[in-house]
Design a protein around this motif. Structure first.
Motif, short mmCIF file in Angstrom:
data_model
loop_
_atom_site.label_atom_id
_atom_site.label_comp_id
_atom_site.label_asym_id
_atom_site.label_seq_id
_atom_site.Cartn_x
_atom_site.Cartn_y
_atom_site.Cartn_z
N PRO A 103 0.88 -1.30 -0.08
CA PRO A 103 -0.04 0.12 -0.01
C PRO A 103 0.90 1.22 -0.11
O PRO A 103 2.10 1.08 0.55
CB PRO A 103 -0.61 -0.10 1.27
CG PRO A 103 0.01 -0.99 2.21
CD PRO A 103 0.83 -1.79 1.43
N ASP A 123 -0.35 5.26 1.35
CA ASP A 123 -1.39 6.13 2.00
C ASP A 123 -0.50 7.17 2.45
O ASP A 123 0.17 7.14 3.33
CB ASP A 123 -2.08 5.32 2.87
CG ASP A 123 -3.35 6.11 3.27
OD1 ASP A 123 -3.42 7.35 3.23
OD2 ASP A 123 -4.14 5.31 3.99
N CYS A 124 -0.90 8.29 1.90
CA CYS A 124 -0.23 9.67 2.41
C CYS A 124 -1.13 10.27 3.63
O CYS A 124 -0.62 11.49 3.94
CB CYS A 124 -0.23 10.61 1.20
SG CYS A 124 0.96 10.17 -0.20
N GLY A 127 -10.06 11.98 -0.45
CA GLY A 127 -9.66 10.71 -1.44
C GLY A 127 -9.42 11.32 -3.04
O GLY A 127 -9.05 10.63 -4.00
N CYS A 151 2.44 13.84 1.55
CA CYS A 151 3.01 12.41 0.78
C CYS A 151 4.54 12.50 0.96
O CYS A 151 5.06 11.39 1.29
CB CYS A 151 2.74 12.44 -0.64
SG CYS A 151 1.22 11.92 -1.08
N ASP A 161 -10.84 7.36 1.60
CA ASP A 161 -10.16 6.94 0.39
C ASP A 161 -9.05 7.60 0.12
O ASP A 161 -8.58 7.90 -1.05
CB ASP A 161 -11.09 6.98 -0.97
CG ASP A 161 -12.12 6.07 -1.00
OD1 ASP A 161 -11.76 4.94 -0.94
OD2 ASP A 161 -13.52 6.21 -0.97
N SER A 162 -8.17 7.85 1.25
CA SER A 162 -7.07 8.44 1.30
C SER A 162 -5.91 7.41 0.06
O SER A 162 -5.29 8.27 -0.45
CB SER A 162 -6.25 8.70 2.45
OG SER A 162 -5.00 9.07 2.40
N ALA A 163 -6.06 6.43 0.43
CA ALA A 163 -5.14 5.39 -0.24
C ALA A 163 -5.20 5.54 -1.66
O ALA A 163 -4.46 5.59 -2.57
CB ALA A 163 -5.15 4.04 0.19
N TYR A 164 -6.68 5.78 -2.20
CA TYR A 164 -6.95 5.80 -3.63
C TYR A 164 -6.11 7.17 -4.19
O TYR A 164 -5.67 7.12 -5.11
CB TYR A 164 -8.44 5.84 -3.90
CG TYR A 164 -8.77 5.69 -5.15
CD1 TYR A 164 -8.97 4.53 -5.80
CD2 TYR A 164 -8.66 6.78 -5.99
CE1 TYR A 164 -9.59 4.60 -7.18
CE2 TYR A 164 -8.89 7.01 -7.45
CZ TYR A 164 -9.64 5.82 -7.90
OH TYR A 164 -9.91 5.79 -9.18
N SER A 203 -4.04 9.09 -2.95
CA SER A 203 -2.70 9.20 -2.70
C SER A 203 -1.92 8.49 -3.98
O SER A 203 -1.09 8.94 -4.62
CB SER A 203 -2.23 8.37 -1.53
OG SER A 203 -2.79 9.06 -0.54
#
Length: 526
Positions: free
Chosen positions: A162, A164-165, A170, A197, A386-389, A391
């Motif tokens: 993964p 994730d920032c 998102g 990030c 949805d931070s990972a998306y 990021s």
């Protein structure tokens, strides 16, 4: 803001994918990367520094990761199995740190006529594709029996290693507002996202790029034991397919690119120029809603529906609209509309109509509990759910092509775009985190012009506009373009329900022979 993930569960908006800039110069890579990227050796030999990755044995297992894993259960019902593929973080240092790429596979059942693996990418960038083989396999009909249909979550996406920032959103884009103060807020927002990030993921950001994703794809091909792969990519996935075919030309078999990104326009600002298509889609949605005024109460004419949208925009400019526990201001409202316009069907149009009804009630000062689609859209835009998306999406775009670094460039562009389209112009020309990102580690790929691909695009596509597909068709004389006329649809094959488009794609996948002429399909709405 994921414009390029047509089947990702949530219809999102992106900068794109979907999104996509300068690419005239030849691609330049570190010497060792250039040697590894050519891909001229047969899979069976697999000599050199990548041998341990190309020859790895995959541990196939159930795709279900828990009782709430609906995607895993759907994969299992379709007969899919999942595995993790180990790849180098840095292909210039293959003996260094590694990451994993998660894949799923529905194996061919007609082994006597097996073509090979069909790798999938659903766009984004940053969209997970591991869960897509069941519906793609269904769209392929009988020809699907001849392929191993392989879903891939690219590096740092979905079930892969993964990234994730820690973002409070998102989506990395915002509208630029109505004045300089709104633009300055958008600039500060973008700069803060970039800083987060750098703080949380500085060790991997240099290696998040489409070129590295293409290298990973080739490791997946070799680990599967195949000398060549076929490919189906949507939206941003069309750019990824172009890059793979350029880097590994002797490894590709049949290529389908749906919702075409023009490689010459790809980059962090790839949404520029889509305002007209989105405005056209909004007008046609308004006509649809007007014809259903008794159901949605937005007005009995297109003009009345659009006037209601304009009143909402004006109200959000005066003060943020209260929607449940969240607030929708002038920078977010255009994104809600933008997000709702990528799919041309009654379900998507109804979702947007209910959302606009909620926004109109909020603009009138009434308490609003948002509809399901609006609640999901706002959670994506205004929370870290949805931070990972976001990021991964932003890291890929910023890692591929450098963006202008001077905020004044964006301010001037926003002003000109606002004069043409006050609703969508401040979004598509706005500033994003890439203005504050480190320069890409490699130059963009100079896409070759001899890729024999089947291109697919709808004439009203509001994300990857039809002009992109026409431009790429002209640049690739050996390709063919399947046109769906009269639909404001982003991603067509297996998604929209056009029997004509699906037949053209399946015929190519079955035979490997491109049509003699560019097929044109009339809209027959599902």
């Amino acid at each position: 803001m994921a414009v390029f993930a047509p089947r990702s569960g949530k219809r999102r908006a992106h900068p794109s994918r979907s999104r996509p800039a300068a690419r005239g110069a030849a691609a330049v890579a570190l010497a060792v990367v250039g040697a590894l990227g050519a891909g001229a050796l047969p899979a069976a030999a697999a000599p050199g520094p990548l041998a341990r990755f190309q020859q790895q044995r995959l541990d196939w297992r159930s795709c279900v990761q828990g009782p709430q894993d609906s995607a895993g259960k759907e994969l299992e019902r379709a007969g899919a199995r999942c595995a993790d593929v180990t790849v180098p973080l840095d292909y210039a240092d293959p003996d260094g740190r590694t990451v994993t790429v998660a894949i799923s596979r529905i194996r061919a059942t007609d082994t006597a006529h097996r073509v090979g693996p069909l790798l999938l990418n659903g766009g984004g960038p940053g969209g997970p594709t591991l869960g897509d083989p069941p519906w793609v396999r269904a769209a392929m009909k009988d020809v699907g029996r001849r392929y191993d249909v392989v879903g891939v979550d690219p590096r740092f996406v979905g079930r892969s290693t993964p990234l994730d920032c820690g973002w409070p959103t998102g989506s990395s884009i915002r509208g630029a507002g109505a004045d300089r103060a709104g633009f300055d807020r958008a600039t500060a927002f973008a700069e803060d996202l970039a800083r987060r990030c750098r703080t949380r993921a500085a060790d991997v950001l240099p290696f998040v790029s489409t070129r590295n994703t293409a290298r990973d794809m080739d490791v997946v091909r070799a680990a599967l034991g195949d000398r060549r792969l076929s490919y189906l990519g949507y939206s941003y996935g069309t750019y990824l397919g172009s890059v793979y075919a350029t880097m590994f030309p002797d490894r590709v078999d049949r290529i389908v690119l749906d919702g075409v990104v023009d490689p010459g326009r790809y980059g962090p600002r790839l949404l520029r120029g889509t305002e007209s298509a989105n405005s056209g889609a909004l007008r046609r949605w308004a006509s649809w809603a007007a014809g259903r005024d008794t159901a949605y109460g937005l007005g009995s004419t297109r003009q009345a529906v659009l006037a209601g949208v304009e009143r909402v925009r004006t109200a959000a400019g005066r003060a943020p609209l209260r929607i449940g526990d969240l607030r929708v201001d002038e920078s977010v409202l255009p994104l809600v509309l933008f997000t709702g316009l990528s799919q041309d069907n009654d379900t998507a149009y109804g979702d947007l109509a209910r959302a606009v009804g909620d926004l109109r009630r909020a603009a009138e000062g009434r308490a609003v509990t948002p509809s399901l689609w609006l609640a999901e859209a706002l959670a994506f835009l205004l929370t870290g759910a949805d931070s990972a998306y976001g990021s991964a999406q932003t890291a890929i775009l910023c890692g591929d092509v450098a963006a202008p670094r001077d905020p004044q460039v964006y301010w001037r562009d926003v002003q000109r775009a606002r004069a043409r389209d006050p609703l969508f112009g401040p979004v598509t020309y706005g500033i994003g985190p890439c203005a504050f990102w480190a320069p890409p580690r490699e130059e963009p790929t100079a896409i070759r012009d001899d890729v024999p691909a089947l291109l697919v695009n709808a004439t009203g596509d509001p994300r990857t506009t039809y002009r992109n597909a026409v431009t790429l068709r002209r640049a690739w004389p050996g390709s063919r373009l399947v046109t769906l006329r009269g639909a404001d649809q982003h991603a067509v094959y297996g998604v929209f329900g056009s029997a004509c488009v699906d037949r053209a794609v399946n015929s190519y996948l079955a035979t490997g022979v491109l049509p003699r002429r560019d097929p044109v399909c009339a809209r027959t709405a599902p």
